[in-house]
Design an enzyme around this catalytic site. Structure first.
Site, PDB file in Angstrom:
ATOM      1  N   HIS A 114       8.871  37.622  34.695  1.00  0.00           N
ATOM      2  CA  HIS A 114       9.421  38.918  34.843  1.00  0.00           C
ATOM      3  C   HIS A 114       8.066  38.839  35.949  1.00  0.00           C
ATOM      4  CE1 HIS A 114      11.837  42.268  36.769  1.00  0.00           C
ATOM      5  NE2 HIS A 114      10.857  42.762  35.918  1.00  0.00           N
ATOM      6  N   ASP A 138      13.771  35.081  32.400  1.00  0.00           N
ATOM      7  CA  ASP A 138      13.295  36.780  32.927  1.00  0.00           C
ATOM      8  C   ASP A 138      13.912  37.757  31.886  1.00  0.00           C
ATOM      9  OD1 ASP A 138      13.444  39.182  33.403  1.00  0.00           O
ATOM     10  OD2 ASP A 138      13.152  38.829  35.990  1.00  0.00           O
ATOM     11  N   SER A 169      10.577  44.459  40.903  1.00  0.00           N
ATOM     12  CA  SER A 169      11.759  44.597  39.928  1.00  0.00           C
ATOM     13  C   SER A 169      12.143  46.147  40.609  1.00  0.00           C
ATOM     14  CB  SER A 169      10.904  44.891  39.139  1.00  0.00           C
ATOM     15  OG  SER A 169      11.630  45.170  37.500  1.00  0.00           O
ATOM     16  N   MET A 170      11.687  47.071  40.034  1.00  0.00           N
ATOM     17  CA  MET A 170      11.941  48.322  40.622  1.00  0.00           C
ATOM     18  C   MET A 170      11.785  48.784  42.750  1.00  0.00           C
ATOM     19  SD  MET A 170      11.469  52.147  39.950  1.00  0.00           S
ATOM     20  CE  MET A 170       9.756  52.775  40.572  1.00  0.00           C
ATOM     21  N   PHE A 217       9.382  49.585  37.693  1.00  0.00           N
ATOM     22  CA  PHE A 217       8.803  50.574  36.468  1.00  0.00           C
ATOM     23  C   PHE A 217       7.938  50.212  35.842  1.00  0.00           C
ATOM     24  CE2 PHE A 217      11.910  52.361  33.149  1.00  0.00           C
ATOM     25  CZ  PHE A 217      12.114  53.736  33.530  1.00  0.00           C
TER      26      PHE A 217
END
Length: 245
Positions: A221, A191, A90-91, A22
Protein backbone atom coordinates in the site's frame (compact mmCIF):
# COMPACT_ATOMS: atom_id res chain seq x y z
CA UNK A 1 6.73 13.17 15.80
CA UNK A 2 10.29 13.70 14.53
CA UNK A 3 10.26 13.27 10.77
CA UNK A 4 6.57 14.16 10.38
CA UNK A 5 7.26 17.78 9.50
CA UNK A 6 5.60 19.35 6.44
CA UNK A 7 7.69 20.11 3.35
CA UNK A 8 7.60 23.24 1.22
CA UNK A 9 9.71 24.45 -1.68
CA UNK A 10 9.30 27.46 -3.95
CA UNK A 11 10.48 26.77 -7.48
CA UNK A 12 9.11 27.53 -10.92
CA UNK A 13 5.65 28.39 -12.21
CA UNK A 14 4.40 24.80 -12.08
CA UNK A 15 3.23 23.74 -8.64
CA UNK A 16 2.46 20.37 -7.07
CA UNK A 17 0.39 19.79 -3.95
CA UNK A 18 1.33 16.46 -2.33
CA UNK A 19 -1.03 14.82 0.20
CA UNK A 20 -0.25 11.97 2.61
CA UNK A 21 -2.63 9.28 3.83
CA UNK A 22 -4.89 8.49 6.78
CA UNK A 23 -2.99 8.14 10.11
CA UNK A 24 0.25 8.71 8.17
CA UNK A 25 2.45 11.76 7.90
CA UNK A 26 4.41 13.79 5.32
CA UNK A 27 7.24 11.27 5.77
CA UNK A 28 5.47 8.83 3.43
CA UNK A 29 5.41 11.40 0.62
CA UNK A 30 8.60 13.31 1.36
CA UNK A 31 10.78 11.43 -1.19
CA UNK A 32 8.29 12.25 -3.96
CA UNK A 33 7.94 15.87 -2.83
CA UNK A 34 11.69 16.34 -2.65
CA UNK A 35 12.24 14.79 -6.07
CA UNK A 36 9.69 17.18 -7.58
CA UNK A 37 11.30 20.13 -5.82
CA UNK A 38 14.71 19.06 -7.12
CA UNK A 39 13.31 19.28 -10.65
CA UNK A 40 12.34 22.91 -10.09
CA UNK A 41 8.65 22.61 -9.25
CA UNK A 42 7.01 24.56 -6.45
CA UNK A 43 5.87 21.98 -3.91
CA UNK A 44 3.64 21.91 -0.84
CA UNK A 45 3.38 18.81 1.36
CA UNK A 46 1.30 19.81 4.40
CA UNK A 47 0.94 17.83 7.60
CA UNK A 48 -2.78 17.21 7.82
CA UNK A 49 -4.46 18.15 11.14
CA UNK A 50 -4.19 15.46 13.79
CA UNK A 51 -1.45 13.60 11.91
CA UNK A 52 2.16 13.22 12.97
CA UNK A 53 1.37 13.81 16.65
CA UNK A 54 -0.83 11.30 18.53
CA UNK A 55 -3.77 9.19 17.45
CA UNK A 56 -5.77 10.70 20.30
CA UNK A 57 -5.32 14.15 18.78
CA UNK A 58 -6.30 12.81 15.37
CA UNK A 59 -9.52 11.49 16.89
CA UNK A 60 -10.50 15.11 17.51
CA UNK A 61 -10.17 15.99 13.80
CA UNK A 62 -12.27 15.07 10.78
CA UNK A 63 -12.44 15.05 6.98
CA UNK A 64 -13.43 18.73 6.80
CA UNK A 65 -10.24 19.68 8.68
CA UNK A 66 -8.00 17.60 6.41
CA UNK A 67 -9.65 18.94 3.25
CA UNK A 68 -9.41 22.55 4.48
CA UNK A 69 -5.69 22.10 5.15
CA UNK A 70 -5.07 20.59 1.71
CA UNK A 71 -7.11 23.31 0.00
CA UNK A 72 -5.22 26.02 1.86
CA UNK A 73 -1.87 24.67 0.60
CA UNK A 74 -3.39 24.32 -2.87
CA UNK A 75 -4.50 27.97 -2.79
CA UNK A 76 -0.93 29.03 -2.00
CA UNK A 77 0.28 27.32 -5.14
CA UNK A 78 -2.56 28.69 -7.27
CA UNK A 79 -1.61 32.20 -6.18
CA UNK A 80 2.03 31.77 -7.19
CA UNK A 81 1.99 29.27 -10.08
CA UNK A 82 0.58 29.15 -13.59
CA UNK A 83 -0.43 25.49 -13.36
CA UNK A 84 -0.94 23.29 -10.30
CA UNK A 85 -1.05 19.49 -10.05
CA UNK A 86 -2.22 17.44 -7.08
CA UNK A 87 -0.64 14.16 -5.99
CA UNK A 88 -1.88 11.93 -3.20
CA UNK A 89 -1.45 8.57 -1.50
CA UNK A 90 -4.50 6.68 -0.19
CA UNK A 91 -6.65 9.26 1.66
CA UNK A 92 -4.38 11.84 0.04
CA UNK A 93 -5.71 10.53 -3.27
CA UNK A 94 -9.28 11.11 -2.07
CA UNK A 95 -8.33 14.65 -1.05
CA UNK A 96 -6.76 15.23 -4.47
CA UNK A 97 -9.92 14.03 -6.20
CA UNK A 98 -12.12 16.22 -4.00
CA UNK A 99 -10.01 19.28 -4.81
CA UNK A 100 -10.29 18.45 -8.52
CA UNK A 101 -14.06 18.12 -8.15
CA UNK A 102 -14.43 21.40 -6.27
CA UNK A 103 -11.81 23.50 -8.04
CA UNK A 104 -11.60 21.95 -11.50
CA UNK A 105 -10.38 25.04 -13.43
CA UNK A 106 -7.34 25.37 -11.19
CA UNK A 107 -6.19 21.72 -11.28
CA UNK A 108 -3.88 20.85 -14.18
CA UNK A 109 -3.70 17.13 -13.45
CA UNK A 110 -3.79 14.39 -10.82
CA UNK A 111 -1.18 11.80 -9.82
CA UNK A 112 -2.71 9.24 -7.46
CA UNK A 113 -1.14 6.30 -5.62
CA UNK A 114 -3.57 3.68 -4.28
CA UNK A 115 -6.38 6.23 -3.88
CA UNK A 116 -8.93 5.36 -1.20
CA UNK A 117 -12.55 6.18 -2.05
CA UNK A 118 -14.03 2.96 -0.64
CA UNK A 119 -12.96 0.27 1.79
CA UNK A 120 -15.72 -2.26 1.32
CA UNK A 121 -15.33 -3.80 4.77
CA UNK A 122 -18.80 -4.82 6.02
CA UNK A 123 -17.67 -4.22 9.60
CA UNK A 124 -17.57 -0.49 8.89
CA UNK A 125 -21.35 -0.32 9.23
CA UNK A 126 -20.78 -0.66 12.98
CA UNK A 127 -18.58 2.43 13.16
CA UNK A 128 -21.33 4.90 14.18
CA UNK A 129 -21.86 2.85 17.37
CA UNK A 130 -18.41 1.37 17.80
CA UNK A 131 -16.67 4.77 17.87
CA UNK A 132 -18.54 5.55 21.11
CA UNK A 133 -17.46 2.29 22.71
CA UNK A 134 -13.87 2.00 21.47
CA UNK A 135 -11.53 4.91 20.85
CA UNK A 136 -9.26 2.99 18.50
CA UNK A 137 -8.37 -0.30 16.87
CA UNK A 138 -4.98 -1.69 15.76
CA UNK A 139 -3.33 0.46 13.10
CA UNK A 140 -2.92 0.00 9.35
CA UNK A 141 0.52 1.58 9.02
CA UNK A 142 3.62 0.33 7.22
CA UNK A 143 2.02 -1.94 4.63
CA UNK A 144 5.37 -2.08 2.83
CA UNK A 145 6.97 -5.05 1.05
CA UNK A 146 10.51 -3.80 1.55
CA UNK A 147 11.46 -5.12 5.02
CA UNK A 148 13.84 -2.35 6.02
CA UNK A 149 11.41 0.49 5.31
CA UNK A 150 8.94 1.83 7.89
CA UNK A 151 6.13 4.34 7.58
CA UNK A 152 5.98 7.03 10.25
CA UNK A 153 2.36 6.57 11.23
CA UNK A 154 0.13 5.65 14.15
CA UNK A 155 -0.02 2.11 15.52
CA UNK A 156 -3.70 2.70 16.34
CA UNK A 157 -6.62 3.68 14.09
CA UNK A 158 -8.78 6.37 15.76
CA UNK A 159 -12.38 5.39 15.12
CA UNK A 160 -14.09 8.79 15.23
CA UNK A 161 -11.63 10.01 12.62
CA UNK A 162 -12.10 6.86 10.56
CA UNK A 163 -15.87 7.28 10.62
CA UNK A 164 -15.49 10.84 9.35
CA UNK A 165 -13.30 9.61 6.48
CA UNK A 166 -15.75 6.85 5.56
CA UNK A 167 -18.61 9.35 5.59
CA UNK A 168 -16.75 11.39 2.94
CA UNK A 169 -16.65 8.50 0.45
CA UNK A 170 -20.15 9.03 -1.01
CA UNK A 171 -19.59 12.68 -1.95
CA UNK A 172 -16.18 12.00 -3.47
CA UNK A 173 -17.54 9.08 -5.51
CA UNK A 174 -20.71 10.96 -6.48
CA UNK A 175 -18.73 13.78 -8.05
CA UNK A 176 -16.07 11.69 -9.81
CA UNK A 177 -17.67 12.40 -13.22
CA UNK A 178 -16.71 16.05 -12.65
CA UNK A 179 -13.04 15.07 -12.78
CA UNK A 180 -11.89 15.88 -16.32
CA UNK A 181 -8.20 16.56 -15.73
CA UNK A 182 -5.38 14.33 -17.00
CA UNK A 183 -5.03 11.46 -14.54
CA UNK A 184 -2.09 9.25 -13.62
CA UNK A 185 -3.21 6.42 -11.34
CA UNK A 186 -0.59 4.09 -9.87
CA UNK A 187 -1.87 1.12 -7.90
CA UNK A 188 -0.18 -1.75 -6.12
CA UNK A 189 -0.90 -5.26 -7.35
CA UNK A 190 -0.96 -6.33 -3.69
CA UNK A 191 -2.50 -3.86 -1.23
CA UNK A 192 -3.51 -5.00 2.26
CA UNK A 193 -5.20 -1.70 3.18
CA UNK A 194 -7.25 -0.43 0.22
CA UNK A 195 -9.09 -2.88 -2.05
CA UNK A 196 -8.44 -2.95 -5.79
CA UNK A 197 -12.02 -1.88 -6.44
CA UNK A 198 -11.20 1.58 -5.07
CA UNK A 199 -8.91 2.36 -8.02
CA UNK A 200 -11.35 0.61 -10.35
CA UNK A 201 -14.13 2.87 -9.09
CA UNK A 202 -12.05 5.98 -9.78
CA UNK A 203 -11.10 4.85 -13.26
CA UNK A 204 -14.65 3.87 -14.18
CA UNK A 205 -16.32 7.09 -13.06
CA UNK A 206 -13.98 9.97 -13.91
CA UNK A 207 -14.58 11.86 -17.15
CA UNK A 208 -10.88 12.34 -17.88
CA UNK A 209 -9.87 11.53 -21.45
CA UNK A 210 -6.15 11.46 -20.65
CA UNK A 211 -5.81 8.51 -18.26
CA UNK A 212 -2.72 6.45 -17.48
CA UNK A 213 -2.88 3.44 -15.18
CA UNK A 214 0.32 1.84 -13.89
CA UNK A 215 0.39 -1.35 -11.82
CA UNK A 216 3.12 -1.44 -9.19
CA UNK A 217 4.10 -5.10 -9.08
CA UNK A 218 6.64 -4.99 -6.24
CA UNK A 219 5.01 -2.76 -3.64
CA UNK A 220 2.25 -2.88 -1.05
CA UNK A 221 0.00 0.00 0.00
CA UNK A 222 2.61 2.59 1.00
CA UNK A 223 4.24 2.30 -2.41
CA UNK A 224 5.91 5.71 -2.13
CA UNK A 225 8.30 4.17 0.42
CA UNK A 226 8.48 0.74 -1.18
CA UNK A 227 10.35 -0.99 -4.01
CA UNK A 228 8.50 1.04 -6.66
CA UNK A 229 9.19 4.47 -5.15
CA UNK A 230 11.54 5.27 -8.03
CA UNK A 231 8.85 4.28 -10.53
CA UNK A 232 6.34 6.61 -8.85
CA UNK A 233 8.79 9.50 -8.86
CA UNK A 234 9.84 8.93 -12.48
CA UNK A 235 6.31 8.47 -13.80
CA UNK A 236 4.92 11.45 -11.88
CA UNK A 237 7.67 13.69 -13.21
CA UNK A 238 7.15 12.45 -16.79
CA UNK A 239 3.38 12.93 -16.46
CA UNK A 240 3.70 16.55 -15.28
CA UNK A 241 6.22 17.37 -17.98
CA UNK A 242 4.04 15.84 -20.67
CA UNK A 243 0.87 17.63 -19.57
CA UNK A 244 2.64 20.98 -19.28
CA UNK A 245 4.21 20.49 -22.70
Amino acid sequence: MPGAEPFSSDGGDVGVLVCHGFTGSPQSMRPLAQSLAAEGFSVRLPRLPGHGTTWQEMNRTQWADWLACAESAFAELVDSCDRVFVAGLSMGGALALRIAERQAPHVAGLALVNPCVTLGDPRLVALPVLKHVLASLPGIASDIAQPERTELAYDRTPLKALHSFVQAFPEVVRDLPQVTQPLLLMRSAVDHVVPAKSSQLVLSRVSSKDVTEIVLERSFHVATLDYDADVIERETLAFIRRVTG
